[in-house]
Design an enzyme around this catalytic site. Structure first.
Site, PDB file in Angstrom:
ATOM      1  N   ARG A 123       0.821  -1.211   0.000  1.00 15.22           N
ATOM      2  CA  ARG A 123       0.000   0.000   0.000  1.00 15.22           C
ATOM      3  C   ARG A 123       0.861   1.269   0.000  1.00 15.22           C
ATOM      4  NH1 ARG A 123      -3.020  -2.769   4.453  1.00 15.22           N
ATOM      5  NH2 ARG A 123      -4.815  -3.750   3.479  1.00 15.22           N
ATOM      6  N   LYS A 164       6.052 -19.816  24.361  1.00 13.61           N
ATOM      7  CA  LYS A 164       6.953 -18.659  24.232  1.00 13.61           C
ATOM      8  C   LYS A 164       7.524 -18.309  25.603  1.00 13.61           C
ATOM      9  CE  LYS A 164       5.012 -16.582  20.087  1.00 13.61           C
ATOM     10  NZ  LYS A 164       6.104 -16.970  19.182  1.00 13.61           N
ATOM     11  N   LYS A 198       1.072 -18.820   6.321  1.00 21.30           N
ATOM     12  CA  LYS A 198       0.188 -19.142   7.424  1.00 21.30           C
ATOM     13  C   LYS A 198      -0.139 -17.853   8.182  1.00 21.30           C
ATOM     14  CE  LYS A 198       1.676 -20.001  11.494  1.00 21.30           C
ATOM     15  NZ  LYS A 198       2.478 -19.092  12.298  1.00 21.30           N
ATOM     16  N   LYS A 225      12.957 -26.708   6.850  1.00 17.90           N
ATOM     17  CA  LYS A 225      14.141 -26.888   7.702  1.00 17.90           C
ATOM     18  C   LYS A 225      14.810 -28.224   7.370  1.00 17.90           C
ATOM     19  CE  LYS A 225      12.149 -24.317  11.604  1.00 17.90           C
ATOM     20  NZ  LYS A 225      12.996 -23.175  11.946  1.00 17.90           N
ATOM     21  N   ASP A 249       4.447 -23.782   5.128  1.00 17.80           N
ATOM     22  CA  ASP A 249       4.753 -24.024   6.527  1.00 17.80           C
ATOM     23  C   ASP A 249       6.270 -24.064   6.566  1.00 17.80           C
ATOM     24  OD1 ASP A 249       5.516 -25.194   8.928  1.00 17.80           O
ATOM     25  OD2 ASP A 249       3.573 -26.143   9.153  1.00 17.80           O
ATOM     26  N   HIS A 250       6.889 -22.999   7.071  1.00 15.86           N
ATOM     27  CA  HIS A 250       8.346 -22.895   6.907  1.00 15.86           C
ATOM     28  C   HIS A 250       9.094 -24.014   7.644  1.00 15.86           C
ATOM     29  CE1 HIS A 250       8.361 -20.815  10.811  1.00 15.86           C
ATOM     30  NE2 HIS A 250       9.643 -21.058  10.864  1.00 15.86           N
ATOM     31  N   HIS A 285       3.009 -26.143  12.375  1.00 15.64           N
ATOM     32  CA  HIS A 285       4.336 -26.724  12.612  1.00 15.64           C
ATOM     33  C   HIS A 285       4.272 -28.016  13.449  1.00 15.64           C
ATOM     34  CE1 HIS A 285       5.217 -22.852  11.117  1.00 15.64           C
ATOM     35  NE2 HIS A 285       5.310 -22.206  12.264  1.00 15.64           N
TER      36      HIS A 285
HETATM   37  C1  BG6 Z   1       6.007 -18.854  13.267  1.00 14.01           C
HETATM   38  C2  BG6 Z   1       5.143 -18.375  14.401  1.00 14.01           C
HETATM   39  O1  BG6 Z   1       5.249 -19.545  12.324  1.00 14.01           O
HETATM   40  O2  BG6 Z   1       6.999 -19.718  13.795  1.00 14.01           O
HETATM   41  C3  BG6 Z   1       5.977 -17.667  15.457  1.00 14.01           C
HETATM   42  O3  BG6 Z   1       4.174 -17.478  13.892  1.00 14.01           O
HETATM   43  C4  BG6 Z   1       7.094 -18.567  15.920  1.00 14.01           C
HETATM   44  O4  BG6 Z   1       5.189 -17.261  16.553  1.00 14.01           O
HETATM   45  C5  BG6 Z   1       7.868 -19.095  14.725  1.00 14.01           C
HETATM   46  O5  BG6 Z   1       7.951 -17.784  16.739  1.00 14.01           O
HETATM   47  C6  BG6 Z   1       8.872 -20.128  15.145  1.00 14.01           C
HETATM   48  O6  BG6 Z   1       9.675 -20.423  14.045  1.00 14.01           O
HETATM   49  P1  BG6 Z   1      11.174 -20.881  14.229  1.00 14.01           P
HETATM   50  O7  BG6 Z   1      11.635 -21.174  12.846  1.00 14.01           O
HETATM   51  O8  BG6 Z   1      11.889 -19.728  14.883  1.00 14.01           O
HETATM   52  O9  BG6 Z   1      11.113 -22.070  15.116  1.00 14.01           O
END
Ligand code: BG6
Length: 511
Positions: free
Chosen positions: A65, A360, A168, A202, A197-198, A260
């Protein structure tokens, strides 16, 4: 405990054995001025660029934007790379990379502005990207996914393939995820959609399948006959940071579990796929989700513990409570920690509990999957050893120090029958010295080459929300069903989570 086996430390291995993607393409990033783009996407694209892993002909078009021109956006990109690049930043490579980058301001909801975007894209493609292939990457707030995908879907494209990448969270419950899938499907078929989903990018997460299905010795014991239980932990030291606006409406079950944690569960529990190919792998994961026994809401406290961090000290520094963080609603009941016990009702896993926990502001940053085997059936050494013999545990440490280790009992030298627990371990860092591929680099390469293996399919999203939504509804409608317990910053989480384990005669592994 001393490691039993050390792999050769001289071995050099390059993790970059991936071939360059050849299809020219335009990568259009929505939400280009946002945090994720600047912290993750741009640095990953830069690393791919300097390692010759982007197509020879490509452009990156940032869309957001904010009013800006190409030159101003390039300055932002350069600054972001100077702060956050994991790859060497020499002026020459930086200047070359930045020359492939453009910007276009856009009102996400205004269809007319997409016409101007299409024209700009077409002009850029005429000069630098033959074939007209496009990746649209949605790195925007989830509320905009639907309107952006519709407006992209309605805008013209001359030839070439078209893919859409969606970050996500994909929906916030079963119903909203279903609606979003339906909206995106109006313009994109499933094979054009890449839900990220990152965690799947890994290296150590990908290695779970390799380890299981490329070694003959583990699979025969990977079942209810030999395994007592499984613990999956994703502990973070970070708090909510600057994301309270999103997080306070999500909480840990949506933020970490639906995606995750469920992915880690599926990779641990799935059957061998028919082939190492996207649909076969995803089919097996979805079967796991469908076999998870729905958690009984009458007995929810026995299966689910939720917590929220209160203030506390970590490594000498004082941190505020979640409720004192900027942007969090006063008196918020949003959980920042959850522990969940699940059973998978199939032949392999019937009766084996899977304990999942994530939170967390915990003591330590540590993500692992621990497979705890059953105790030995008969104690041969009873005359010598009074205490219980520890079980074998196979642990995949996903982060921060990637490692696979197995605990074993061995005879203590000099004793008649004294035992000592030792660890057989494999540390990635000892063996693989080549630069590894970051999770975002991995998913970007796979999207460019059209490989869905590390992405989430519609039925996977649906099945995971189907499991979690009843629990979320129950605790959000009635906070007494499973009250949020406070835990101190820097602790191992709420005491109720320990009680859940004690009731089962087990213990959490230490953080
Ligand atoms: C993200 C979450 O998808 O994954 C975050 O939104 C979280 O809250 C993070 O901190 C954790 O990812 P990683 O790769 O640091 O374990």
């Amino acid at each position: 405990m001393e490691p039993l086996i050390k792999l050769s430390e001289t071995e050099e291995n390059s993790a970059r054995e991936i071939e360059r993607v050849s299809d020219p393409s335009a990568i259009i990033i929505f939400g280009a001025s946002g945090d994720l783009t600047m912290r993750k996407l741009i640095p990953s694209l830069y690393c791919l660029f300097i390692n010759n892993l982007l197509p020879e002909e490509f452009i990156i078009l940032g869309v957001a934007r904010t009013k800006m021109d190409d030159a101003q956006f390039r300055i932002k990109v350069t600054e972001a790379l100077r702060i956050g690049s994991n790859c060497p930043l020499d002026e020459d490579s930086l200047n070359k990379f930045v020359n492939f980058i453009y910007y276009h301001p856009l009102d996400y909801g205004n269809v007319k502005t997409y016409k101007v975007l299409s024209e700009k894209l077409r002009k850029l493609e005429d000069v630098g990207v033959p074939g007209g292939n496009r990746i649209y990457y949605l790195s925007t707030p989830p509320t905009t996914y639907s309107i952006i995908s519709e407006n992209i879907g309605l805008s013209a494209q001359d030839g070439g393939w078209r893919r859409i990448v969606i970050e996500k969270p994909f929906g916030r419950d079963l119903e909203s995820a279903g609606r979003l899938n339906e909206q995106v499907h109006r313009y994109f078929s499933e094979d054009q959609i890449y839900r990220i989903d990152h965690y799947l990018g890994k290296e150590t997460v990908q290695d779970i399948l390799m380890f299981r299905f490329a070694n003959a010795i583990f699979e025969p014991i990977w079942n209810r006959q030999y395994i007592d239980h499984v613990q999956i932990t994703a502990a973070e030291t970070l708090g909510v940071e600057h994301r309270a606006g999103y997080y306070d409406n999500a909480g840990v079950l949506r933020d970490m579990f639906q995606n995750h944690m469920m992915q880690l569960l599926a990779l641990t529990a799935m059957e061998p796929p028919a082939a190492f190919e996207a649909n076969s792998v995803i089919d097996e994961k979805v079967k796991v989700y469908k076999s998870v026994r729905p958690v009984s809401l009458d007995n929810l406290r026995n299966h689910l513990v939720v917590g929220q961090y209160s203030q506390g000290e970590m490594e000498g520094e004082q941190f505020p409570a979640y409720r004192e963080e900027e942007g969090v609603k006063p008196g918020s009941q949003t959980p920042t920690y959850a522990a969940l016990k699940l059973y998978i009702d199939n032949w392999r896993w019937k009766g084996v509990p899977f304990y999942l926990r994530s939170g967390k502001r915990l003591k330590k940053r540590h993500t692992e999957i621990a497979i705890q085997f059953k105790d030995v059936p008969h104690l041969l050494f009873m005359n010598f050893i009074k205490e219980k013999i520890g079980p074998n545990v196979l642990v995949f440490t996903i982060q921060p120090d990637e490692e696979i280790k197995l605990t074993l009992q061995t005879k203590m030298p000099g004793t008649r029958g004294g035992l000592r627990e030792v660890i057989m371990d494999f540390k990635y860092a000892d063996f693989y010295r080549g630069a590894s591929i970051d999770a975002y680099e991995r998913v970007l390469i796979d999207c460019l080459s059209g490989d869905h293996t590390l992405f989430v399919r519609e039925d996977g999203v649906d099945a995971t929300w189907r499991l979690l939504t009843p629990m979320l509804d129950a605790i959000e409608k009635n906070s007494n069903i499973c009250p949020v317990e406070m835990y101190d910053c820097g602790s191992s989480g709420p005491g109720l989570a320990d009680e859940m384990m004690t009731r089962d005669g087990r213990q959490w592994r230490g953080l």
